[in-house]
Design a protein around this motif. Sequence first.
Motif: not given
Length: 206
Positions: A81-82, A89-97, A103-107
Motif C-alpha cells: 500500500e505504501l 503523508s499528513g498533507h495527503k500527498t504521496p511520499f517521495a521514494p 519508513i520501511r527501514r525504520t519498520f
Amino acid sequence: NDWKDNYDGYYADISDWEIPKVEKKYILKFFDDYRLGKITSNQPLKATMSHYILYLKLVFEYVNKIADKITEKDVDKFAGELLKDNILSGHKTPFAPSVKSKIRRTFLQYLNWRIPKKAPLISKSLNIKTKHTLNNDYKFLTENEIDILYKNCKNNAERYLIAVLFSSGARAGEFFNLRFSDFKMPEKSENFVQVTLREEFSKLKV
C-alpha cells in the motif's frame, strides 16, 4: 518551533498513539535504545529521531497489532500500500521514494529489535529497493554551471547561498527555515559542516 526540539514532544506523544497499549512501552524503549546508539551503533541527531518516531507511528496505526502478532501478510500489505501511494503523508500527498525507503527501514529496524527471531521470516518485503525516478520535465544545473554561478557571485552572502543549496539539496522552504542551531561545526578530524534541514513546512512531512 525548532524541529530538533520537537523530539521530546513526539516521544511523549507515543503514549497517545492509537495502537495496542502494550506495544507503546516497547516503542518507548526502542527509542531509548536508539538514542543511546544501541540500534545503529551511533547516536542520531534529534531531528533524525523525530522522523523515525513519525514513521513508526504511521506503521503501527496502520497495522494496529502488537509486534508478536504481526504476520508476513500484514507486512506485505503495508509495504504494498505504501508503494502504491495508498498510504499518504499528513498533507495527503504521496511520499517521495526516498521517504518510503526510510519508513520501511525504520519498520524493519524495529521488528529486528522487537522480535529478532521472527523478523527475518515476515519482513522480506521491507528489503526491496525503491526506484528513484525523475520527471523529464525537470531541469537541473550541472556541476560546471554551479561552478560558474559560484564564481560570479558578488559577495560572500551569495556564495554561501549557492554552496548550501548545492551541497545540501535543500528545497527553498527548508533553506529559509535554517537556524544557527541547525549547523554543527566540524569537530576533531572532520572537515565538513553538518546541516539539519527543518521540515515543518516540507511536503514530505508525515
